[in-house]
Design an enzyme around this catalytic site. Structure first.
Site, PDB file in Angstrom:
ATOM      1  CG  ASP A 109      -0.396   2.253  -5.844  1.00 48.69           C
ATOM      2  OD1 ASP A 109       0.108   1.813  -4.815  1.00 48.69           O
ATOM      3  OD2 ASP A 109      -1.525   1.900  -6.238  1.00 48.69           O
ATOM      4  NE  ARG A 167       5.302  -3.552  -4.553  1.00 44.00           N
ATOM      5  CZ  ARG A 167       3.981  -3.619  -4.332  1.00 44.00           C
ATOM      6  NH1 ARG A 167       3.523  -3.501  -3.102  1.00 44.00           N
ATOM      7  NH2 ARG A 167       3.135  -3.790  -5.323  1.00 44.00           N
ATOM      8  N   GLY A 202       0.857  -1.179   0.000  1.00 45.97           N
ATOM      9  CA  GLY A 202       0.000   0.000   0.000  1.00 45.97           C
ATOM     10  C   GLY A 202       0.896   1.233   0.000  1.00 45.97           C
ATOM     11  CE  LYS A 218      -2.484  -3.832  -6.342  1.00 45.29           C
ATOM     12  NZ  LYS A 218      -1.115  -4.332  -6.615  1.00 45.29           N
TER      13      LYS A 218
END
Ligand code: MRU
Length: 344
Positions: A230, A90, A54, A241
């Site tokens: 994000d 990430r 998250g 997502k």
């Protein structure tokens, strides 16, 4: 967040022993466990393996990892290597880079400054989410039926969340919201994490298959959609997502308001449009296998696809600004094309 009557944050840091603590999100919803990480490599691996996930929670964890590195060894080569390593975990959520840069810059002054900056990133995240909840609540009417995708709740941030924060505030205000929870394949953050959070707060909800949302929209059973983000590009395009884009297209077709909730740390003014956002490709195993408890409670991995078939597993997609009704931030609710003038 309150779990079993006790207040928790998703991720936190103890300066006494340089430990980072996290709720283990891989084990949820079947086990609630806190794990600690003693150095930046361990914390970075927790980000990579999605023990913490998250956008906001990743940002806070990355900031703490950077601070841990300064505490471990202030040597220039060491901290530069740490910065690179944490940044490689990430690629899509910009909060990670925001936090690493901020803590690294502070660390150039002193280790104490690095630690303070990391704590500040986490506190800022928490406070911003609280405000997003207040602004977002103003959009929610009595008995609203709200669709959300993935998990942009407490667990995706340090506390409160973004897409779910308005739902929590609406619930506290007696508006009786109902949440349609997209299961969010392949990892199932909706079915596992969002549903678990809503259960903790006794909020009325149902988990639906990812491909059921348009059906409920077409029947007039969804009043609004709220999702997280994000990364938000300067033109208002939103990476979130995988599957978010489909929901936005369907909501647009049926005239249902489609909101994105995100703090300004998710806004990347250096990225002109969504086309520039790097989309993380994850291991095909996330798609082809699933893990959960069997009838005896033993965790097992089962195969979901035809043996021998390979998968493709993009973790995010980009929703163009024109499909977004508004972006709920800690500074107010803006049209996607107004963000540049109003954030940071
Ligand atoms: O891959 P994850 O679980 O880290 O996914 C990120 C997200 O949590 C979602 O895209 C979410 O909707 C964004 S808000 C944190």
């Amino acid at each position: 967040m309150i779990v079993n009557g006790k207040h928790y944050k998703t991720v936190w840091y103890s300066s006494e022993d340089n430990l980072v603590y996290m709720i283990d999100q891989v084990k949820l919803p079947f086990k609630f466990e806190i794990i600690s990480f003693k150095n930046y490599v361990e914390t970075a691996e927790a980000i990579r393996t999605m023990i913490v996930r998250g956008a906001g929670a990743i940002g806070a964890a990355a900031g703490f990892a950077m601070a841990q590195a300064f505490v471990e060894n202030r040597d220039e080569d060491f901290v530069n290597k740490a910065k690179e390593y944490i940044s490689s975990t990430r690629p899509t959520a910009v909060n990670l880079f925001y936090a690493v840069e901020k803590v690294y810059a502070a660390g150039m002054v002193s280790t104490l400054e690095a630690v303070n900056a990391a704590v500040e990133v986490a506190e800022e995240d928490e406070e911003n989410c609280r405000r997003i909840g207040e602004y977002g609540n103003s959009l929610i009417g009595e008995n609203y039926r709200i669709l959300t995708h993935c998990n942009a709740g407490w667990l995706a941030f340090v506390d409160y969340g973004t897409a779910l924060a308005p739902v929590y505030v609406a619930n506290e205000n007696g508006k009786n919201p109902f949440v349609f929870v997209d299961e969010t394949r392949p990892r199932g953050q909706g079915a596992r994490l969002t549903a678990w959070e809503l259960n903790q707060s006794s909020i009325n909800h149902r988990v639906i298959a990812d491909n059921a949302a348009a059906f409920y929209m077409s029947g007039g059973r969804i009043d609004m959609v709220i999702v997280g983000a994000d990364r938000i590009a300067a033109n208002g395009d939103v990476a979130n997502k995988i599957g978010t884009l489909e929901k936005a297209i369907a909501a647009n077709y049926y005239g249902i308001p489609f909101y994105v909730a995100a703090p300004s740390s998710t806004f990347d003014r250096n990225c002109t449009s969504g086309k520039e956002i790097i989309i993380e490709e994850r291991d095909e195993r996330e798609l082809l296998y699933h893990t959960g408890p069997d009838r005896t409670g033993q965790m097992v991995e089962i195969q979901l696809a035809s043996p021998g078939s390979h998968g493709l597993n993009p973790a995010f997609d980009v929703t163009p600004a024109e499909l977004i009704t508004g972006i709920i931030t800690e500074k107010g609710i803006f049209k996607p094309n107004q963000l540049l003038d109003n954030l940071k």
